[in-house]
Design a protein around this motif. Structure first.
Motif, PDB file in Angstrom:
ATOM      1  N   PHE A  15       0.806  -1.232   0.000  1.00 49.87           N
ATOM      2  CA  PHE A  15       0.000   0.000   0.000  1.00 49.87           C
ATOM      3  C   PHE A  15       0.837   1.279   0.000  1.00 49.87           C
ATOM      4  O   PHE A  15       0.312   2.369   0.166  1.00 49.87           O
ATOM      5  CB  PHE A  15      -0.983  -0.015   1.188  1.00 49.87           C
ATOM      6  CG  PHE A  15      -2.107  -0.992   0.980  1.00 49.87           C
ATOM      7  CD1 PHE A  15      -3.320  -0.571   0.450  1.00 49.87           C
ATOM      8  CD2 PHE A  15      -1.941  -2.336   1.260  1.00 49.87           C
ATOM      9  CE1 PHE A  15      -4.342  -1.471   0.219  1.00 49.87           C
ATOM     10  CE2 PHE A  15      -2.962  -3.245   1.041  1.00 49.87           C
ATOM     11  CZ  PHE A  15      -4.166  -2.811   0.517  1.00 49.87           C
ATOM     12  N   GLN A  53     -10.661   5.294  -3.309  1.00 52.64           N
ATOM     13  CA  GLN A  53      -9.797   5.189  -2.133  1.00 52.64           C
ATOM     14  C   GLN A  53     -10.524   4.545  -0.957  1.00 52.64           C
ATOM     15  O   GLN A  53      -9.899   3.913  -0.113  1.00 52.64           O
ATOM     16  CB  GLN A  53      -9.258   6.563  -1.731  1.00 52.64           C
ATOM     17  CG  GLN A  53      -8.130   6.423  -0.725  1.00 52.64           C
ATOM     18  CD  GLN A  53      -7.687   7.728  -0.122  1.00 52.64           C
ATOM     19  OE1 GLN A  53      -8.468   8.656   0.021  1.00 52.64           O
ATOM     20  NE2 GLN A  53      -6.425   7.791   0.240  1.00 52.64           N
ATOM     21  N   GLU A  54     -11.837   4.695  -0.918  1.00 48.37           N
ATOM     22  CA  GLU A  54     -12.613   4.090   0.177  1.00 48.37           C
ATOM     23  C   GLU A  54     -13.121   2.691  -0.159  1.00 48.37           C
ATOM     24  O   GLU A  54     -13.647   2.000   0.700  1.00 48.37           O
ATOM     25  CB  GLU A  54     -13.801   5.000   0.549  1.00 48.37           C
ATOM     26  CG  GLU A  54     -13.371   6.344   1.119  1.00 48.37           C
ATOM     27  CD  GLU A  54     -12.425   6.224   2.315  1.00 48.37           C
ATOM     28  OE1 GLU A  54     -12.662   5.366   3.197  1.00 48.37           O
ATOM     29  OE2 GLU A  54     -11.426   6.966   2.355  1.00 48.37           O
ATOM     30  N   PHE A  58      -8.736  -0.602  -2.637  1.00 48.07           N
ATOM     31  CA  PHE A  58      -7.623   0.264  -2.235  1.00 48.07           C
ATOM     32  C   PHE A  58      -7.561   0.515  -0.728  1.00 48.07           C
ATOM     33  O   PHE A  58      -6.710   1.254  -0.264  1.00 48.07           O
ATOM     34  CB  PHE A  58      -7.704   1.611  -2.956  1.00 48.07           C
ATOM     35  CG  PHE A  58      -7.516   1.507  -4.439  1.00 48.07           C
ATOM     36  CD1 PHE A  58      -6.293   1.125  -4.977  1.00 48.07           C
ATOM     37  CD2 PHE A  58      -8.555   1.790  -5.305  1.00 48.07           C
ATOM     38  CE1 PHE A  58      -6.109   1.026  -6.348  1.00 48.07           C
ATOM     39  CE2 PHE A  58      -8.384   1.698  -6.682  1.00 48.07           C
ATOM     40  CZ  PHE A  58      -7.164   1.312  -7.202  1.00 48.07           C
ATOM     41  N   ASN A  59      -8.491  -0.066   0.010  1.00 49.11           N
ATOM     42  CA  ASN A  59      -8.574   0.174   1.447  1.00 49.11           C
ATOM     43  C   ASN A  59      -8.748  -1.164   2.166  1.00 49.11           C
ATOM     44  O   ASN A  59      -9.848  -1.697   2.228  1.00 49.11           O
ATOM     45  CB  ASN A  59      -9.759   1.114   1.727  1.00 49.11           C
ATOM     46  CG  ASN A  59      -9.870   1.501   3.181  1.00 49.11           C
ATOM     47  OD1 ASN A  59      -9.080   1.093   4.015  1.00 49.11           O
ATOM     48  ND2 ASN A  59     -10.882   2.288   3.488  1.00 49.11           N
ATOM     49  N   ASN A  60      -7.649  -1.680   2.681  1.00 53.16           N
ATOM     50  CA  ASN A  60      -7.692  -2.952   3.400  1.00 53.16           C
ATOM     51  C   ASN A  60      -7.889  -2.665   4.881  1.00 53.16           C
ATOM     52  O   ASN A  60      -6.932  -2.347   5.594  1.00 53.16           O
ATOM     53  CB  ASN A  60      -6.406  -3.738   3.150  1.00 53.16           C
ATOM     54  CG  ASN A  60      -6.441  -5.119   3.768  1.00 53.16           C
ATOM     55  OD1 ASN A  60      -7.173  -5.365   4.717  1.00 53.16           O
ATOM     56  ND2 ASN A  60      -5.644  -6.017   3.223  1.00 53.16           N
ATOM     57  N   LYS A  61      -9.129  -2.775   5.326  1.00 53.45           N
ATOM     58  CA  LYS A  61      -9.453  -2.468   6.728  1.00 53.45           C
ATOM     59  C   LYS A  61      -8.835  -3.480   7.688  1.00 53.45           C
ATOM     60  O   LYS A  61      -8.510  -3.134   8.815  1.00 53.45           O
ATOM     61  CB  LYS A  61     -10.964  -2.395   6.908  1.00 53.45           C
ATOM     62  CG  LYS A  61     -11.540  -1.192   6.197  1.00 53.45           C
ATOM     63  CD  LYS A  61     -13.015  -1.047   6.405  1.00 53.45           C
ATOM     64  CE  LYS A  61     -13.461   0.228   5.684  1.00 53.45           C
ATOM     65  NZ  LYS A  61     -14.888   0.389   5.690  1.00 53.45           N
ATOM     66  N   GLU A  64      -5.518  -2.272   8.132  1.00 49.15           N
ATOM     67  CA  GLU A  64      -5.578  -0.811   8.317  1.00 49.15           C
ATOM     68  C   GLU A  64      -4.613  -0.071   7.411  1.00 49.15           C
ATOM     69  O   GLU A  64      -3.861   0.802   7.855  1.00 49.15           O
ATOM     70  CB  GLU A  64      -5.367  -0.445   9.788  1.00 49.15           C
ATOM     71  CG  GLU A  64      -6.452  -1.003  10.686  1.00 49.15           C
ATOM     72  CD  GLU A  64      -6.247  -0.663  12.155  1.00 49.15           C
ATOM     73  OE1 GLU A  64      -5.306   0.100  12.482  1.00 49.15           O
ATOM     74  OE2 GLU A  64      -7.032  -1.166  12.966  1.00 49.15           O
ATOM     75  N   ARG A  65      -4.623  -0.429   6.125  1.00 46.14           N
ATOM     76  CA  ARG A  65      -3.788   0.238   5.131  1.00 46.14           C
ATOM     77  C   ARG A  65      -4.660   0.698   3.971  1.00 46.14           C
ATOM     78  O   ARG A  65      -5.575   0.004   3.559  1.00 46.14           O
ATOM     79  CB  ARG A  65      -2.687  -0.691   4.600  1.00 46.14           C
ATOM     80  CG  ARG A  65      -1.678  -1.133   5.633  1.00 46.14           C
ATOM     81  CD  ARG A  65      -0.874   0.014   6.243  1.00 46.14           C
ATOM     82  NE  ARG A  65      -0.112   0.750   5.279  1.00 46.14           N
ATOM     83  CZ  ARG A  65       1.205   0.755   5.197  1.00 46.14           C
ATOM     84  NH1 ARG A  65       1.919   0.056   6.035  1.00 46.14           N
ATOM     85  NH2 ARG A  65       1.818   1.476   4.275  1.00 46.14           N
ATOM     86  N   LYS A  66      -4.318   1.877   3.452  1.00 41.99           N
ATOM     87  CA  LYS A  66      -5.075   2.479   2.357  1.00 41.99           C
ATOM     88  C   LYS A  66      -4.077   3.084   1.378  1.00 41.99           C
ATOM     89  O   LYS A  66      -3.124   3.736   1.783  1.00 41.99           O
ATOM     90  CB  LYS A  66      -5.972   3.582   2.948  1.00 41.99           C
ATOM     91  CG  LYS A  66      -6.890   4.242   1.981  1.00 41.99           C
ATOM     92  CD  LYS A  66      -7.582   5.458   2.599  1.00 41.99           C
ATOM     93  CE  LYS A  66      -8.530   5.102   3.706  1.00 41.99           C
ATOM     94  NZ  LYS A  66      -9.387   6.246   4.073  1.00 41.99           N
ATOM     95  N   SER A  68      -2.781   5.793  -1.142  1.00 41.84           N
ATOM     96  CA  SER A  68      -3.027   7.242  -1.240  1.00 41.84           C
ATOM     97  C   SER A  68      -3.662   7.586  -2.589  1.00 41.84           C
ATOM     98  O   SER A  68      -3.519   6.843  -3.562  1.00 41.84           O
ATOM     99  CB  SER A  68      -1.714   8.018  -1.083  1.00 41.84           C
ATOM    100  OG  SER A  68      -0.911   7.803  -2.235  1.00 41.84           O
TER     101      SER A  68
END
Length: 174
Positions: A15, A53-54, A58-61, A64-66, A68
């Motif tokens: 990420f 991005q959400e 692109f957002n691995n909860k 906890e990586r997103k 940019s």
């Protein structure tokens, strides 16, 4: 059927765009593959950069990586260079995503037409993309812009002709 994430998706450095040129090229190839696979699985044809991005891609909860917005733009630019993406605006905030190119869709459509003995038949675009006959086909539900481009590719190959039917468009296959 659930989407299968590649191993890199749970690897935190994935990420962050890598500074090493070779590593970055491999990383971008993996991102491109992931985006196209995800869009294909979800049948997505348009993307918004800020909304992307959400999105889970692109957002691995879990870790906890997103990615940019800047890095997403780099991935999207790579997809554009490969012919899988077209920008819809000058600000590069929305794009068309082509996980299958128009020529490939055209080939699938023509195979279906041939297989079902419908050469020399006329279809409305709605019938082709949303009709009961195509319900089990991969091109069922194809967005109008992509369907039209696919048929234009077939027209260029001399396998179809796009025609005006009443107040809409249709296609005749040869």
């Amino acid at each position: 059927m659930s989407f299968e994430w590649p191993w890199q998706y749970n690897f935190p450095p994935f990420f962050t765009l890598q500074p090493n040129v070779d590593t970055r090229q491999k990383q971008l190839a993996a991102w491109c593959s992931l985006v196209l696979s995800y869009c294909r699985h979800r049948k997505l044809y348009t993307l918004d950069v800020l909304e992307a991005q959400e999105s889970p891609v692109f957002n691995n909860k879990k870790i906890e990586r997103k990615l940019s917005v800047e890095a997403i733009q780099v991935v999207f630019e790579e997809l554009r260079k490969k012919g899988n993406l077209e920008w819809l605006d000058k600000n590069k905030s929305r794009c068309l995503i082509m996980w299958r190119r128009p020529e490939e869709w055209g080939k699938l459509i023509y195979q279906w037409v041939s297989k079902n003995g419908m050469v020399n038949s006329v279809f409305t675009l709605y019938e082709l993309a949303n009709g009961d006959d195509t319900e089990k086909e991969e091109f069922h539900g194809l967005e109008d812009w992509m369907l039209l481009r696919s048929l234009q590719a077939l027209q260029t190959d001399g396998k179809a002709e796009i025609i005006t039917v009443d107040d809409g468009k249709g296609v005749k296959f040869f």
